[in-house]
Design a protein around this motif. Structure first.
Motif, mmCIF file in Angstrom:
data_model
loop_
_atom_site.group_PDB
_atom_site.id
_atom_site.type_symbol
_atom_site.label_atom_id
_atom_site.label_comp_id
_atom_site.label_asym_id
_atom_site.label_seq_id
_atom_site.Cartn_x
_atom_site.Cartn_y
_atom_site.Cartn_z
ATOM 1 N N ASP A 171 0.817 -1.210 0.000
ATOM 2 C CA ASP A 171 0.000 0.000 0.000
ATOM 3 C C ASP A 171 0.854 1.265 0.000
ATOM 4 O OD1 ASP A 171 -2.408 -1.596 0.402
ATOM 5 O OD2 ASP A 171 -1.670 -1.869 2.459
ATOM 6 N N ARG A 172 2.044 1.185 0.573
ATOM 7 C CA ARG A 172 2.902 2.354 0.703
ATOM 8 C C ARG A 172 4.341 1.992 0.340
ATOM 9 N NH1 ARG A 172 -1.491 3.988 1.082
ATOM 10 N NH2 ARG A 172 -2.424 5.337 2.691
ATOM 11 N N ASN A 173 5.055 3.008 -0.132
ATOM 12 C CA ASN A 173 6.502 2.842 -0.322
ATOM 13 C C ASN A 173 7.232 2.918 1.005
ATOM 14 O OD1 ASN A 173 5.681 4.613 -3.088
ATOM 15 N ND2 ASN A 173 6.906 2.753 -3.381
ATOM 16 N N VAL A 174 6.731 3.784 1.898
ATOM 17 C CA VAL A 174 7.363 3.918 3.207
ATOM 18 C C VAL A 174 6.338 4.413 4.218
ATOM 19 C CG1 VAL A 174 8.171 6.269 2.698
ATOM 20 C CG2 VAL A 174 9.296 4.957 4.479
ATOM 21 N N VAL A 175 6.423 3.872 5.429
ATOM 22 C CA VAL A 175 5.641 4.349 6.565
ATOM 23 C C VAL A 175 6.625 4.882 7.594
ATOM 24 C CG1 VAL A 175 4.171 3.698 8.499
ATOM 25 C CG2 VAL A 175 3.678 2.825 6.211
ATOM 26 N N VAL A 176 6.371 6.102 8.057
ATOM 27 C CA VAL A 176 7.255 6.761 9.012
ATOM 28 C C VAL A 176 6.545 6.824 10.356
ATOM 29 C CG1 VAL A 176 8.599 8.816 9.530
ATOM 30 C CG2 VAL A 176 8.222 8.146 7.143
ATOM 31 N N ILE A 177 7.223 6.368 11.408
ATOM 32 C CA ILE A 177 6.643 6.364 12.756
ATOM 33 C C ILE A 177 7.287 7.474 13.566
ATOM 34 C CG2 ILE A 177 6.303 5.023 14.859
ATOM 35 C CD1 ILE A 177 6.413 2.498 13.145
ATOM 36 N N GLY A 178 6.531 8.516 13.860
ATOM 37 C CA GLY A 178 7.041 9.648 14.635
ATOM 38 C C GLY A 178 7.157 10.891 13.788
ATOM 39 N N ALA A 179 6.520 11.995 14.245
ATOM 40 C CA ALA A 179 6.511 13.242 13.472
ATOM 41 C C ALA A 179 7.348 14.314 14.126
ATOM 42 C CB ALA A 179 5.071 13.726 13.266
ATOM 43 N N GLY A 180 8.503 13.908 14.666
ATOM 44 C CA GLY A 180 9.484 14.894 15.093
ATOM 45 C C GLY A 180 10.336 15.301 13.906
ATOM 46 N N SER A 181 11.487 15.866 14.185
ATOM 47 C CA SER A 181 12.344 16.353 13.109
ATOM 48 C C SER A 181 12.700 15.258 12.113
ATOM 49 C CB SER A 181 13.626 16.951 13.707
ATOM 50 O OG SER A 181 14.513 17.342 12.690
ATOM 51 N N GLY A 182 13.161 14.098 12.609
ATOM 52 C CA GLY A 182 13.551 13.016 11.711
ATOM 53 C C GLY A 182 12.395 12.493 10.881
ATOM 54 N N GLY A 183 11.243 12.304 11.514
ATOM 55 C CA GLY A 183 10.089 11.784 10.790
ATOM 56 C C GLY A 183 9.539 12.766 9.775
ATOM 57 N N LEU A 184 9.495 14.039 10.154
ATOM 58 C CA LEU A 184 8.970 15.054 9.232
ATOM 59 C C LEU A 184 9.836 15.166 7.981
ATOM 60 C CD1 LEU A 184 8.005 17.840 11.794
ATOM 61 C CD2 LEU A 184 6.406 16.471 10.426
ATOM 62 N N VAL A 185 11.142 15.202 8.169
ATOM 63 C CA VAL A 185 12.029 15.336 7.015
ATOM 64 C C VAL A 185 11.973 14.090 6.140
ATOM 65 C CG1 VAL A 185 14.429 15.631 6.289
ATOM 66 C CG2 VAL A 185 13.523 16.960 8.194
ATOM 67 N N THR A 186 11.907 12.920 6.758
ATOM 68 C CA THR A 186 11.793 11.682 5.981
ATOM 69 C C THR A 186 10.539 11.698 5.121
ATOM 70 O OG1 THR A 186 12.960 10.436 7.706
ATOM 71 C CG2 THR A 186 11.679 9.173 6.116
ATOM 72 N N ALA A 187 9.414 12.052 5.732
ATOM 73 C CA ALA A 187 8.152 12.090 4.983
ATOM 74 C C ALA A 187 8.189 13.145 3.889
ATOM 75 C CB ALA A 187 6.996 12.356 5.943
ATOM 76 N N TYR A 188 8.782 14.283 4.203
ATOM 77 C CA TYR A 188 8.889 15.373 3.218
ATOM 78 C C TYR A 188 9.666 14.918 1.989
ATOM 79 C CZ TYR A 188 10.080 19.971 1.307
ATOM 80 O OH TYR A 188 10.247 21.050 0.479
ATOM 81 N N ILE A 189 10.816 14.266 2.210
ATOM 82 C CA ILE A 189 11.632 13.817 1.080
ATOM 83 C C ILE A 189 10.896 12.758 0.270
ATOM 84 C CG2 ILE A 189 13.759 12.597 0.471
ATOM 85 C CD1 ILE A 189 15.060 13.950 2.896
ATOM 86 N N ALA A 190 10.254 11.821 0.965
ATOM 87 C CA ALA A 190 9.519 10.771 0.263
ATOM 88 C C ALA A 190 8.419 11.360 -0.610
ATOM 89 C CB ALA A 190 8.940 9.779 1.265
ATOM 90 N N ALA A 191 7.681 12.334 -0.064
ATOM 91 C CA ALA A 191 6.613 12.962 -0.849
ATOM 92 C C ALA A 191 7.183 13.760 -2.013
ATOM 93 C CB ALA A 191 5.776 13.871 0.057
ATOM 94 N N THR A 192 8.344 14.386 -1.811
ATOM 95 C CA THR A 192 8.951 15.187 -2.868
ATOM 96 C C THR A 192 9.300 14.338 -4.084
ATOM 97 O OG1 THR A 192 9.834 16.754 -1.251
ATOM 98 C CG2 THR A 192 10.888 16.717 -3.419
ATOM 99 N N VAL A 193 9.747 13.106 -3.851
ATOM 100 C CA VAL A 193 10.098 12.223 -4.971
ATOM 101 C C VAL A 193 8.909 11.359 -5.393
ATOM 102 C CG1 VAL A 193 12.542 12.214 -4.386
ATOM 103 C CG2 VAL A 193 11.052 10.466 -3.412
ATOM 104 N N LYS A 194 7.721 11.777 -4.978
ATOM 105 C CA LYS A 194 6.458 11.177 -5.416
ATOM 106 C C LYS A 194 6.252 9.752 -4.919
ATOM 107 C CE LYS A 194 5.758 14.999 -7.560
ATOM 108 N NZ LYS A 194 4.889 16.008 -6.893
ATOM 109 N N ALA A 195 6.845 9.413 -3.786
ATOM 110 C CA ALA A 195 6.600 8.110 -3.183
ATOM 111 C C ALA A 195 5.309 8.159 -2.371
ATOM 112 C CB ALA A 195 7.768 7.717 -2.284
ATOM 113 N N SER A 196 4.702 7.013 -2.193
ATOM 114 C CA SER A 196 3.508 6.915 -1.358
ATOM 115 C C SER A 196 3.957 6.738 0.086
ATOM 116 C CB SER A 196 2.657 5.719 -1.794
ATOM 117 O OG SER A 196 1.531 5.579 -0.956
ATOM 118 N N VAL A 197 3.640 7.733 0.944
ATOM 119 C CA VAL A 197 4.180 7.742 2.298
ATOM 120 C C VAL A 197 3.096 8.068 3.308
ATOM 121 C CG1 VAL A 197 4.926 10.138 1.933
ATOM 122 C CG2 VAL A 197 5.861 8.848 3.845
ATOM 123 N N THR A 198 3.127 7.355 4.428
ATOM 124 C CA THR A 198 2.245 7.638 5.560
ATOM 125 C C THR A 198 3.104 8.008 6.758
ATOM 126 O OG1 THR A 198 0.435 6.207 4.841
ATOM 127 C CG2 THR A 198 0.591 6.658 7.199
#
Length: 741
Positions: A261-288
């Motif tokens: 369903d997803r390319n990546v799931v990120v657990i935690g929306a602190g600095s590390g999680g936010l940046v990970t999700a941001y990069i994944a979305a930028t390269v058009k990956a499906s991310v939660t």
């Protein structure tokens, strides 16, 4: 018993020095005789062509003796690095002995001669070069230890490099003599074969210039580079094979989904999680992105942002009390602690939209507020506040669960109520007497803030000084400033228990210098460290190993035991900084999404940090105590901010800039700044180190005047001044006086 390292090799004895002198004289005499007797006239193309028939007759009459004489002459000529001799003798070997025997003789003779030159150069020059340039050669030595054979093979196979220069250069490295010999023989074989083969047609050769065409030289160069390229490819192949077997062991017993369903799931929306999700979305990956509490994590809600807001208000109060220093006789301030804390929350709310659900949803991230549980290496269950659940099948998982304050098991501490960096923001009444446990960055920042806001602060540190990761002069400076602020710093003091006093208050019983001390307080703030959040979301069921420090164990690519599960930020370490988590997030996101094509190792070589006391303490790279502990040779240059014009104008003329450099070089190993705006100023050194620029570059860069940024240029000037060529300047001074007439 192993010999001492080259960098610390003992001075040569008198006997050794005498032997070196004798060997050097013998070599010099042989070379001098060669030129004095004009023996070079026998080693020209015309000379050997004229006597080819004579030499051929001698070979036919006495083949073994002729081969032995030829071998010895070749060895001697190459050992002495006689100009042009090797080429002519190689052609002669082909003409006299043919391709097979000629190649055999020349190959062994050239390798033996090169090795003799190598051994002689190492014997004569090795110790001297090590004593003078040992520190500069450290990086080269390490590279040679790892891949010296590959580098030598490339140099031998490439005709662009004079062989005598290769002999000399490699003699000054730690490459073993045996390795030098066999690699030299193998590397020179192709070129030797070309010249020996040409020698079989000696009569047709009119010039040495045409023996190697540009095409043939290019072919040798490519052939020489092949081992280096192949080495990297083989290393990558070996890594991938090892990864495959490790993955099979880790995934044994788990069933991989056929679809995701997803390319990546990120657990935690602190600095590390936010940046990970941001990069994944930028390269058009499906991310939660899953967050169970508040978006932004500790940094926004209980860490960096609120503490800096509180420190800014506290600094304004301190400046008001020093109004006379600015020419203002008196400034009256009316402070309500509740209003101060309300401002802190207002600042947090102002920044919240940067990390909000709405913003990340707009970026293309599926944001889920709820609790995540890793059910398998590819499945994450999300439980929402209303109890509903959904399970996502994902190719990769990035854990960014953060950390929480550690409260040590001191009797009576937690039972009576203990503030932490998470809960201190709930205060609305200023503590009259605040006890701060811990002398690290968090403890120091909050101790300063509350002292300036009017609390009577006692700071207790078990170690011998505050901010123990910094150099001792930094700690001494901060402790002196804290004393001026009215903070009572008690180092070398160990908290034993907390108990009630006769008046119904609380007191800390501590041990100091073998005696028991009692410290009364109204509130206690515990700032002795943070522990990673490694439980409660499925790691235990997957048996993900933990590192000795309690963080999730990850490799250089931030992968856990399962190659598709990554960890970043405080939960993985080794640094508990917001910017470190963001830095790791780039690697985790790229490796999670594109690791099958290429994976990237985390680069920790240049990581700055800052403790926001007053004045600020910022650092990047090594400091003195780390350099000494690692045995890194270094030189220290300091500049006092008391001499900086802008600091004087701002009544902030205190602190210093300290830079560590390689001995005899302007290369920056690390920098520490204690002063106003240090957190901003350190960026100049970060940039210089990242771009591999040294103090000379900083010195030649124009800085606006008057600014604190000039401190970087001035410390570079101090470094330059200490290395000024005094003898040359003395002569220049004489020249100037002469010009006066």
């Amino acid at each position: 018993m192993s010999s001492p390292p080259a960098a610390v090799r003992p001075p040569a004895s008198g006997a050794s020095t005498l032997r070196k002198i004798l060997v050097a004289l013998a070599i010099a005499a042989a070379i001098a005789a060669f030129f004095a007797l004009d023996l070079g006239r026998f080693l020209t193309l015309d000379a050997i062509k004229a006597r080819q028939a004579e030499f051929a007759g001698q070979v036919a009459a006495r083949p073994i003796a002729s081969a032995a004489v030829f071998f010895l002459v070749y060895v001697l000529a190459t050992a002495l690095s006689l100009p042009g001799a090797a080429t002519v003798l190689t052609l002669l070997g082909g003409a006299l002995f043919g391709l097979g025997w000629g190649l055999l003789l020349v190959s062994f003779a050239s390798s033996a001669g090169a090795t003799l030159a190598f051994v002689a150069a190492r014997f004569l020059l090795g110790d001297m070069v090590r004593r003078r340039f040992g520190a500069r050669l450290a990086a080269i030595d390490e590279g040679v230890r790892r891949g010296g054979a590959y580098y030598l093979f490339t140099l031998r196979l490439t005709p662009l490099f004079p062989f005598w220069l290769v002999n000399l250069a490699m003699a000054l490295t730690p490459i073993p003599t045996r390795t030098f010999y066999w690699v030299s023989q193998l590397g020179m074989l192709a070129g030797t074969a070309v010249y020996v083969n040409a020698g079989t047609e000696l009569a047709r050769i009119d010039s040495l210039r045409g023996l190697l065409s540009p095409t043939l030289i290019a072919a040798f160069v490519l052939l020489g580079l092949f081992p280096l390229l192949a080495r990297g490819l083989l290393a990558e192949l070996a890594r991938r094979i090892a990864d495959v077997f490790a993955a099979r062991r880790a995934y044994r017993g788990w069933t991989r989904p056929a679809r995701f369903d997803r390319n990546v799931v990120v657990i935690g929306a602190g600095s590390g999680g936010l940046v990970t999700a941001y990069i994944a979305a930028t390269v058009k990956a499906s991310v939660t992105l899953v967050e169970r509490h508040r978006m932004g994590g500790d940094c926004l809600n209980t860490g960096c942002v609120p503490s800096k807001a509180l420190l800014r208000t506290a600094k304004l109060l301190a400046q008001a009390r020093r109004s006379a220093d600015y020419g203002i006789r008196r400034m009256d301030v009316d402070v309500d602690f509740a209003d101060v804390m309300a401002r802190v929350q207002r600042v947090v709310r102002s920044i919240e939209p940067h990390d909000s659900v709405e913003r990340y949803t707009g970026l293309g991230v599926d944001v889920a507020i709820g609790e995540a549980t890793i059910r398998s290496p590819w499945e994450v269950e999300i439980r929402a506040a209303d109890g509903s659940t959904r399970t996502l099948r994902t190719r990769s998982i990035v854990v960014a669960a953060g950390a929480r304050p550690f409260v040590p098991p001191i009797p009576g501490l937690a039972e009576g109520g203990c503030l932490t960096s998470d809960t201190v923001w709930n205060l609305r009444t200023r503590p009259g007497r605040l006890l701060v446990l811990g002398g690290g960055p968090i403890g120091c920042e909050l101790a300063l803030a509350f002292a300036r806001l009017g609390s009577s602060v006692v700071q207790v540190e078990m170690g011998p000084r505050l901010m123990s990761r910094e150099d001792e002069d930094v700690s001494t400076f901060v402790e002196a400033r804290f004393a001026e602020e009215g903070i009572e710093v008690r180092t070398g003091t160990k908290a034993v228990r907390v108990e009630a006093d006769a008046a119904g208050g609380r007191v800390l019983v501590a041990a100091h210098a073998g005696a028991e001390v009692r410290i009364p307080f109204d509130e206690v703030l515990c700032a002795v460290g943070r522990v990673p959040n490694v439980s409660g979301y499925g790691l235990e069921a997957l048996r993900v190993p933990l590192a000795p420090g309690g963080t999730i164990e990850v490799d250089a690519y931030l992968r856990t035991r399962y190659p598709n599960i990554f960890a970043v930020g405080d939960v993985a370490g080794p640094y508990q900084f917001t910017h470190a988590a963001a830095h790791m997030a780039w690697y985790a996101a790229v490796n999670a999404l594109f690791g099958r094509l290429r994976a990237f190792r985390v680069d920790w070589s240049i990581l700055p940090w800052c403790t926001f006391v007053d004045p600020e303490v910022a650092r990047v790279g090594l400091n003195e105590q780390e350099a000494r502990a690692r045995g890194v040779p270094h030189e220290v240059t300091r500049y006092r901010l008391e001499d900086l014009d802008r600091a004087i104008a701002d009544e902030s003329a205190h602190g210093f800039v300290k830079v560590l450099t390689r001995p005899g070089s302007d290369r920056i190993l690390g920098a520490t700044i204690v002063g106003e705006h240090a957190g901003d100023l350190i960026a100049g050194f970060v940039s210089a180190m990242k771009q591999r620029r040294g103090l000379n570059t900083i010195l030649s860069t124009i800085h606006a005047y008057p600014t604190f940024a000039e401190s970087g240029k001035y410390v570079a000037g101090e470094w330059k001044r200490a290395r000024a060529p005094q003898r040359l300047l003395a002569w220049v001074g004489r020249w100037h006086r002469w010009r006066l007439g």
